[in-house]
Design a protein around this motif. Sequence first.
Motif, PDB file in Angstrom:
ATOM      1  N   PRO A 154       0.829  -1.212   0.000  1.00 32.44           N
ATOM      2  CA  PRO A 154       0.000   0.000   0.000  1.00 32.44           C
ATOM      3  C   PRO A 154       0.859   1.256   0.000  1.00 32.44           C
ATOM      4  N   VAL A 155       0.382   2.272  -0.698  1.00 27.97           N
ATOM      5  CA  VAL A 155       1.091   3.555  -0.710  1.00 27.97           C
ATOM      6  C   VAL A 155       1.177   4.110   0.705  1.00 27.97           C
ATOM      7  N   LEU A 156       0.078   4.026   1.427  1.00 31.42           N
ATOM      8  CA  LEU A 156       0.021   4.334   2.857  1.00 31.42           C
ATOM      9  C   LEU A 156      -0.834   3.261   3.501  1.00 31.42           C
ATOM     10  N   ALA A 157      -0.497   2.874   4.718  1.00 33.52           N
ATOM     11  CA  ALA A 157      -1.173   1.747   5.362  1.00 33.52           C
ATOM     12  C   ALA A 157      -2.664   1.996   5.473  1.00 33.52           C
ATOM     13  N   HIS A 158      -3.421   0.928   5.294  1.00 31.78           N
ATOM     14  CA  HIS A 158      -4.878   0.996   5.366  1.00 31.78           C
ATOM     15  C   HIS A 158      -5.385  -0.252   6.072  1.00 31.78           C
ATOM     16  N   GLY A 159      -6.196  -0.056   7.087  1.00 32.98           N
ATOM     17  CA  GLY A 159      -6.760  -1.205   7.792  1.00 32.98           C
ATOM     18  C   GLY A 159      -5.804  -1.786   8.809  1.00 32.98           C
ATOM     19  N   LYS A 160      -4.578  -2.082   8.382  1.00 28.64           N
ATOM     20  CA  LYS A 160      -3.581  -2.563   9.334  1.00 28.64           C
ATOM     21  C   LYS A 160      -2.180  -2.300   8.806  1.00 28.64           C
ATOM     22  N   VAL A 161      -1.218  -2.396   9.696  1.00 26.14           N
ATOM     23  CA  VAL A 161       0.186  -2.339   9.308  1.00 26.14           C
ATOM     24  C   VAL A 161       0.743  -3.755   9.398  1.00 26.14           C
ATOM     25  N   ARG A 162       1.718  -4.031   8.520  1.00 27.44           N
ATOM     26  CA  ARG A 162       2.241  -5.398   8.433  1.00 27.44           C
ATOM     27  C   ARG A 162       3.713  -5.518   8.818  1.00 27.44           C
ATOM     28  N   ARG A 189       6.183   3.237 -14.082  1.00 28.58           N
ATOM     29  CA  ARG A 189       5.052   2.307 -14.242  1.00 28.58           C
ATOM     30  C   ARG A 189       4.245   2.177 -12.953  1.00 28.58           C
ATOM     31  N   GLN A 190       4.896   2.255 -11.803  1.00 28.10           N
ATOM     32  CA  GLN A 190       4.201   2.108 -10.528  1.00 28.10           C
ATOM     33  C   GLN A 190       3.632   3.427 -10.011  1.00 28.10           C
ATOM     34  N   ILE A 191       4.299   4.532 -10.331  1.00 30.97           N
ATOM     35  CA  ILE A 191       3.899   5.836  -9.782  1.00 30.97           C
ATOM     36  C   ILE A 191       2.672   6.393 -10.488  1.00 30.97           C
ATOM     37  N   ALA A 192       2.670   6.391 -11.822  1.00 32.37           N
ATOM     38  CA  ALA A 192       1.635   7.100 -12.585  1.00 32.37           C
ATOM     39  C   ALA A 192       0.219   6.656 -12.234  1.00 32.37           C
ATOM     40  N   SER A 241      16.218   9.784  -1.225  1.00 31.62           N
ATOM     41  CA  SER A 241      15.897  11.208  -1.346  1.00 31.62           C
ATOM     42  C   SER A 241      15.420  11.505  -2.753  1.00 31.62           C
ATOM     43  N   GLY A 242      14.690  12.591  -2.877  1.00 31.70           N
ATOM     44  CA  GLY A 242      14.211  13.003  -4.188  1.00 31.70           C
ATOM     45  C   GLY A 242      13.459  14.320  -4.097  1.00 31.70           C
ATOM     46  N   LEU A 243      13.204  14.905  -5.256  1.00 30.78           N
ATOM     47  CA  LEU A 243      12.522  16.194  -5.350  1.00 30.78           C
ATOM     48  C   LEU A 243      11.449  16.100  -6.422  1.00 30.78           C
ATOM     49  N   GLN A 271       9.172   7.926  -3.603  1.00 26.23           N
ATOM     50  CA  GLN A 271       8.809   8.510  -4.896  1.00 26.23           C
ATOM     51  C   GLN A 271       7.352   8.955  -4.959  1.00 26.23           C
ATOM     52  N   ILE A 272       6.444   8.046  -4.636  1.00 32.65           N
ATOM     53  CA  ILE A 272       5.022   8.387  -4.722  1.00 32.65           C
ATOM     54  C   ILE A 272       4.660   9.450  -3.687  1.00 32.65           C
ATOM     55  N   HIS A 273       5.220   9.335  -2.492  1.00 28.64           N
ATOM     56  CA  HIS A 273       4.889  10.285  -1.427  1.00 28.64           C
ATOM     57  C   HIS A 273       5.264  11.711  -1.818  1.00 28.64           C
ATOM     58  N   ALA A 274       6.450  11.894  -2.388  1.00 26.97           N
ATOM     59  CA  ALA A 274       6.870  13.234  -2.795  1.00 26.97           C
ATOM     60  C   ALA A 274       5.959  13.780  -3.889  1.00 26.97           C
TER      61      ALA A 274
END
Length: 794
Positions: A101-109, A239-242, A214-216, A272-275
């Motif tokens: 998950p991009v951000l945890a949902h329901g539970k953390v693993r 491919r994963q971000i878009a 790190s990234g911008l 990457q996705i978070h930024a």
Amino acid sequence: MPTNGVPTTITQGSGVQGGIGASTLRPDGTLKVTGEFAYSSDMWHEDMLWGQILRSTVAHAEIVSVDTSEALATPGVYAVMTYDDLPTDVKHYGLEIQDTPVLAHGKVRHHGEPVAIVAADHPETARRAAAKIKVDYRELPVVTDEASATAPDAILVHEHRDDHHIGHVPHPNIVHRQPIVRGDVTAARERADVIVEGEYTFGMQDQAFLGPESGLAVPEEDGGVHLYIATQWLHSDLRQIAPVLGLPEDKVRMTLAGVGGAFGGREDLSMQIHACLLALRTGKPVKIVYNRFESFFGHVHRHPARLHYEHGATADGKLTHVKARIVLDGGAYASASPAVVGNASSLGVGPYAVDDVDIEAIALYTNNPPCGAMRGFGAVQACFAYEAQMDKLAARLGMDPVELRRRNAMEQGTLLPTGQPVDSPAPVAELLRRVKAMPLPPERQWESSEGADVRQLPGGLSNTTHGEGVVRGVGYAVGIKNVGFSEGFDDYSTARVRMEVAGGEPVATVHTAMAEVGQGGVTVHAQIARTELGVAQVTIHPADTRVGSAGSTSASRQTYVTGGAIKNACERVREKVLDLGRRKLGSSHPAWAHAELLLEGGKVVTDGGEVLADLVDVLGDEAVEVEEEWRHRPTEPFDLRTGQGNGHVQYSFAAHRAVVEVDTELGLVKVIELACAQDVGKALNPLSVEGQIQGGTTQGLGVAVMEEILVDPVTAKVRNPSFTDYLIPTILDTPTIPVDVLELADDHAPYGLRGIGEAPTLSSTPAVLAAIRAATGLELNRTPVRPEHLTGTA
């Protein structure tokens, strides 16, 4: 614009000086050692915000609630996002299986899983705001090993699996399973005069790259985003971000920023996705830089493993059979686990000829940290075990361990346990002969007329001993590693090459999406262009997604695949330049009609060396540009029942001899020397080749005697996420590493080259363990070896 991403121009002499076979210096080397090189963490943009990630403090729990109100009210905070704020229905990503998950949902693993993200006008403000987010967890039992993962009443790490591997595994907590079965092991046991068994444990290793994630991310006027990122695979990230952003791929532009090491840890996404999410939400550039503590949670690690091996042999030392079971802990998410399983199983016998084989390899889902790609990729764990078995077998037979290996060494034409023939040189016996023939370092090097040099002793500058109880040991190991992506993966690369006149001289520009992570493509690409185009000046364009994919900088594949693409593109450019010359100048000399014309030293010459024209005159104000894809020969998936199939492209081989000195009273180890012999096919840049071998050797040394991420077996929490407690070799720990390079060309590869960077990481670890066993007489079936294992206090 960010202060990063300028082209690298390499000018070196005239003709093909600095071409293939030359030891060309890195153009960024001086900048890096003087601290002037711009890494991704150094990037800056006007009006930039800082991103911060809130991570879970527990390894397995239901998320009861998330309260972001106090964080949002913090002055200087521009945005706080949780799973519910994601803009599309695509909320998961992954290299092979989209289970993360991009951000945890329901539970953390797992411990350290991202739960929320914050953007603020100062990094400290972002950190304080993230700390104000209140997350209520209801903790769940943790799955930490095979027993807890596969029990009939086991808690499922992923409740709803729908990936294509689920039908091939006996339990939902097994990510992937690959058997390799050939011949009849039961019948082969009857022919064995000696059978040895062993249980082996391999610890979780961190890539420990020095530049943290790190990234911008910079929002674009067209609603898209431009991400400057340190990664290993731009197009896989794209491919994963878009889809998560809800943008077409042409609106997510990616440029490679300065990469401070990788070793597999940047194949998966981190920030990457978070930024990008924060940049699109705020309309401002957002920079995220992990600190060292966070980096231990922000990327995958090497799979820890438990391995059971059985080897049989006749009295004269010929292997009768190998039976093995390899259990890899993949952690909470799949990452590259299926491919790691494929490598561990298919290469699980090592570089030996044996007809009867039964191997099973699996990877587990657990609540431990996610594991994926790391240098050597599955073959490292197997090599540690099968090389220990070969030593154990040699001892039972009363045979020299190198001689036993040489008697069973594969060669060109040998059938692997997968049924695939080795169709290029496999000089295993010769590498062993060479490494054994190297002179041994002198005994008792710490002694001098002025007294003991403690730096040469176990314990080093801690000054724990002056030679009392110090015993020397010598050990050997050899390994086999596949090169390139395997099992039917469409493995290719793309190169764009342009040739034109600039500043009154012909110039070539090479543009690929290859991630330069320290392996040396920045020199090799220019060397290929000089060799094929005969020009002195070559510009390496910054890697980005405006050119086709180069695949990942991993699997020792980039020089092979992207090098092949550049070579082919250069050949097409050369053809077009010659055609242009024939049209412009051909009437003045009959030789223009000949097919065998060359570009050399900025001129068009005949194969006899006669100069026909200067390239400046041929090109004039025109430019010739070609973009070329290049694929190696195809592979195929392994059969999921038998493991048979032509799954690999190429193999690399390395052998090591380790010389260690052990203080048997204190349990301290000093590795004096790690000599290596390796076949590289063709050394395109000999200096870089030697550096790769020495670097891989040192990384194998680290996992032999010091490197391990410790995870609490009860809570599944990481116990040592810092370089204070997770130790890596320093210059004082690094031994002398003499290298003997063998060049036996692989006719299937460009220039006959062979992938280099991973093989030495395989055999250095078991060689060190073999040497410690020789010094102590202990069995030592786990790595890394610690003092308590040598003193009996473990």
